[in-house]
Every structure is written in C-alpha cells, then in structure tokens.
Design a protein around this motif. Structure first.
Motif, PDB file in Angstrom:
ATOM      1  N   GLN A 262       0.819  -1.214   0.000  1.00  0.00           N
ATOM      2  CA  GLN A 262       0.000   0.000   0.000  1.00  0.00           C
ATOM      3  C   GLN A 262       0.851   1.262   0.000  1.00  0.00           C
ATOM      4  O   GLN A 262       0.514   2.249  -0.652  1.00  0.00           O
ATOM      5  CB  GLN A 262      -0.948  -0.020   1.197  1.00  0.00           C
ATOM      6  N   ILE A 263       1.960   1.242   0.732  1.00  0.00           N
ATOM      7  CA  ILE A 263       2.830   2.413   0.750  1.00  0.00           C
ATOM      8  C   ILE A 263       3.343   2.727  -0.649  1.00  0.00           C
ATOM      9  O   ILE A 263       3.401   3.889  -1.066  1.00  0.00           O
ATOM     10  CB  ILE A 263       4.009   2.196   1.725  1.00  0.00           C
ATOM     11  N   PHE A 264       3.678   1.684  -1.407  1.00  0.00           N
ATOM     12  CA  PHE A 264       4.257   1.864  -2.737  1.00  0.00           C
ATOM     13  C   PHE A 264       3.256   1.588  -3.853  1.00  0.00           C
ATOM     14  O   PHE A 264       3.649   1.287  -4.981  1.00  0.00           O
ATOM     15  CB  PHE A 264       5.490   0.972  -2.887  1.00  0.00           C
ATOM     16  N   LYS A 265       1.967   1.702  -3.549  1.00  0.00           N
ATOM     17  CA  LYS A 265       0.941   1.333  -4.528  1.00  0.00           C
ATOM     18  C   LYS A 265       1.031   2.155  -5.813  1.00  0.00           C
ATOM     19  O   LYS A 265       0.850   1.632  -6.912  1.00  0.00           O
ATOM     20  CB  LYS A 265      -0.455   1.442  -3.918  1.00  0.00           C
ATOM     21  N   TYR A 294       5.531  10.337 -13.197  1.00  0.00           N
ATOM     22  CA  TYR A 294       6.726   9.927 -12.459  1.00  0.00           C
ATOM     23  C   TYR A 294       7.162  10.999 -11.454  1.00  0.00           C
ATOM     24  O   TYR A 294       7.613  10.678 -10.358  1.00  0.00           O
ATOM     25  CB  TYR A 294       7.857   9.588 -13.434  1.00  0.00           C
ATOM     26  N   THR A 295       7.000  12.250 -11.822  1.00  0.00           N
ATOM     27  CA  THR A 295       7.350  13.338 -10.905  1.00  0.00           C
ATOM     28  C   THR A 295       6.447  13.326  -9.675  1.00  0.00           C
ATOM     29  O   THR A 295       6.914  13.528  -8.548  1.00  0.00           O
ATOM     30  CB  THR A 295       7.241  14.698 -11.613  1.00  0.00           C
ATOM     31  N   SER A 296       5.162  13.075  -9.879  1.00  0.00           N
ATOM     32  CA  SER A 296       4.228  13.061  -8.744  1.00  0.00           C
ATOM     33  C   SER A 296       4.542  11.921  -7.781  1.00  0.00           C
ATOM     34  O   SER A 296       4.484  12.092  -6.556  1.00  0.00           O
ATOM     35  CB  SER A 296       2.780  12.944  -9.243  1.00  0.00           C
ATOM     36  N   ILE A 297       4.905  10.751  -8.319  1.00  0.00           N
ATOM     37  CA  ILE A 297       5.283   9.623  -7.455  1.00  0.00           C
ATOM     38  C   ILE A 297       6.570   9.951  -6.707  1.00  0.00           C
ATOM     39  O   ILE A 297       6.706   9.667  -5.513  1.00  0.00           O
ATOM     40  CB  ILE A 297       5.445   8.336  -8.282  1.00  0.00           C
TER      41      ILE A 297
END
Length: 405
Positions: A262-265, A294-297
């Motif tokens: 969930q943390i890395f969903k 990718y920037t938002s992640i």
C-alpha cells in the motif's frame, strides 16, 4: 562501485553472512558498529540490490528492519521485500537490519525522558549511521522503519520524534504509546500538529493479533486505533490498522507485505497508469503526461523515480501490439519513438537495437534497419554475460529476419 566501509576510529568487523540467494538482492554484509551516542556496539546487516554496482545516478530508499535477532520474521520480511522488488511493485532498497539483544531491547526502545535510550537510538540511526551510509552508498531521503512489539513501539516514537528524517513506520503488534505512556502520546500529538504544514507524505501502518489467539496487545492497539479515528488528522498522513486472527509472533509476516504494497501502490501501478495515458492520447506519445506521473510519485515518496526498462518495454509493446486497435498506422512510429528514447538510457542493450532494426526493415528502410541490426550484433558478440547457446540463438533470429525482408 567497490564496497568499502571505513569508519575511521570505529570498530568494524566485516564478514559475509550465510544466507540464501535472493532474486533482487545480494547476500547480506554484517557489520559491528560502535556508536558514541549509545556508548555501545550495534550489530547491523546491510542488504544491497544486485543492480547496485551497475547503476548510475540511482538513489535508494532505506528500510530499517528492526529485530534482526528474531530470525524467522526477519528472514521472511527480507524475502517479502525481495518478492515485491523483483515484481517491481516497490523500488529496490538498501535494507539495514538492526539486532537488539536482551539487555538493550527494553532500554533502547524507552524514551530518554523515561530513563531509556530511545532518543539516542534515533540519533544513531538518523545521524551516525546515516552519515556512514551516505559515504558508502547512494541513499535517498526516504527512510522507513519496520518493527515488532517493543521495536514497533520504538518505531512509532521515532517517527513522531524525527519526522524530518523518517517517512513512515510499519509497527507490527504495537500498543497505544507504550500502553498509555503520556510522554509518547504527547510526542505523537506534537508530530501530528507539526507535519500538517509539511510538503512530505507520511505513512503509519500498525497491526495486532487477537487476544483469543495469544496477542495480549489487542486492547492497547484497539485504543490506538480509536485515538486516531477520534482526531482530525493531517491530509498528508496515510495510515491503516490491521487486525489479524493470529498470535503475537505472527503479525510481522502478515502485516509487512500488505503495508509495503500500500505504501508503494502508486509506484507499483505506474505502468498501468502509463497504459491509460497512452490509450487516451491516440495521436502522439504523451511524454509530458508520463513525466508528470513519475514526478508526482517521486514527490510523494521523497524519492526520484524515473522511467526504467519496465516502462520502455511495456509502453513500446503497448504501441507495437496495439491489441485494442487504438493507434492504427501510427503504432510503429510510436513504438520507434519509445525505443529510440530507451537506447539513450540503455545504450548497451542489444535487444532495443534489434527491435529498432526490425521496425525500420518493416518500413522498407533497409539501410537504417541494417545499421541498427549490425549494432545489435556487435553488442551481442561483446557481451560476455550471454551464454554461447543464447548468443547463437539471438544471432540466428537477426539473420532470419534480415533474410526474410
């Protein structure tokens, strides 16, 4: 990058531990490090991604996996991280196992204000240890704690005490601030007030078994859950409570995989999101949209995430196969655009050159096709990691395609 761990005046004992092979990680390196702030030695185990020595400009998150001495849960959690990393649901990480002895497991997890050394241990991790890791390895600013029981209580306290360093905690069979301790509850209240103005996202995932199955922490963790539900929490805190019908000792094995997933969903589903972006842009490759994703992640995880081979292979295949017949006669152009970007980042990957050669040949541009096929053949012959049988097979495939076109 040659591995060296020179801690000057610190006492160090290096040896490679016996461990089973992982898919994405090297065998662990054990280190005994003296801490001035703790006035004690700390036994550490460093587990590195196998790709570590071959990567450039990649910074890895750090996962502090506490209670290394609890062999079964520790090994299972290492395997869980390896599993999720190998399937690219979470980024590969530098994993730091920390051993707690019988004499220090209580004192190191109780705040200094209450007569323990928890604040010293936080300083050791965030300053002494992190400074040394930065010298040796390309570490990012993402730091995640995973603890069980006493070290879960410490992990919760550490996150609340040092939110400028720790991004999150997975606290297996924890309690409500060490069973109602007012010092730790006050610190957690301060933490909630402080992070509300932070641009970072924080993760707090905690769990418990049930008393009927032998977990005596159940009522204390229920009250922690009630405490969080009763408050207006900052929007940048993501939290979840897991209750399992299992014994106290089994909670880490069940909780950690769910929590990491969930943390890395958003990291895990990034390719699926890119597929959707591609499908919604029928007339061009949406590079800006891909980059924004990718920037938002990266921003959320305080960790630079960039398109990798998974991205280039998956999105190029999406265009090339065009199963939904979305891209029409543009599909080869889009595929080529993606793979030409791929070889900028992976200039030694022969498969990309073969694919480009195939596309040019299909488009009847034989001169360019041969140019890229010849470069692929050169890379195949120079790559000593390719077995003789595979080399023969790859070269035959290229020759067959050239002959048929």
């Amino acid at each position: 990058m040659k591995t060296r761990f020179i801690f000057f005046s610190l006492l160090i004992i290096n040896y490679y531990a016996k461990a089973q092979e992982f898919t994405s990680y090297e065998k662990p390196l054990n280190i005994n490090l003296y801490s001035e702030v703790l006035n004690d030695s700390v036994n550490l185990e460093i587990t590195l991604p196998k790709e570590f020595k071959n990567q450039i400009n990649t910074k890895y998150p750090i996962i502090y996996l506490l209670d290394k001495q609890l062999h079964n849960n520790y090994t299972y959690n290492l395997q869980t991280i390896d599993y999720l990393s190998s399937l690219q649901w979470m980024p590969k990480a530098i994993i730091v196992g920390i051993t707690f002895s019988r004499k220090n497991r209580i004192s190191w997890t109780v705040p200094n204000e209450n007569g323990g050394k928890a604040d010293d241990l936080i300083l050791f991790i965030s300053k002494e240890l992190n400074d040394k890791l930065k010298i040796e390895y390309p570490v990012s600013n993402f730091n995640l704690l995973i603890g069980h029981s006493r070290t879960a209580i410490f992990s919760s306290y550490a996150l609340s005490k040092k939110p400028d360093f720790f991004n999150g905690t997975i606290a297996n069979s924890v309690s409500n601030f060490d069973f109602g301790d007012k010092v730790q509850q006050k610190q957690f209240d301060t933490f909630l007030n402080k992070i509300s103005s932070s641009p970072n996202k924080y993760f707090y995932f905690f769990s418990v078994g049930e008393k009927a199955y032998g977990d005596l922490h159940e009522s204390a963790v229920d009250s922690l859950n009630h405490y969080l539900n009763s408050k207006e929490l900052p929007k940048n805190l993501e939290w979840k409570y897991f209750k399992h019908k299992v014994a106290h000792d089994l909670t880490p094995g069940i909780t950690v995989s769910n929590s990491l997933s969930q943390i890395f969903k958003d990291y895990g589903r990034r390719i699926d999101l890119c597929f959707k972006l591609a499908k919604s842009s029928k007339n061009k490759v949406p590079w800006n949209d891909f980059q924004d994703l990718y920037t938002s992640i990266s921003t959320e995880l305080d960790l630079k995430i960039e398109p990798s081979e998974l991205f280039f292979n998956s999105i190029a295949s999406e265009y090339y196969n065009d199963y939904d017949r979305i891209y029409g006669d543009k599909k080869l152009n889009f595929t080529l655009e993606i793979i030409l970007k791929a070889i900028e980042k992976y200039p030694e990957d022969f498969s990309y050159f073969s694919w480009i050669g195939e596309i040019y040949m299909t488009r009847k541009d034989y001169e360019k096709g041969l140019q890229f096929f010849n470069r692929s053949i050169e890379l195949i012959n120079n790559d000593k990691s390719i077995s003789k049988s595979d080399r023969i097979s790859y070269l035959k495939e290229i020759e067959a395609f050239k002959k048929n076109n």
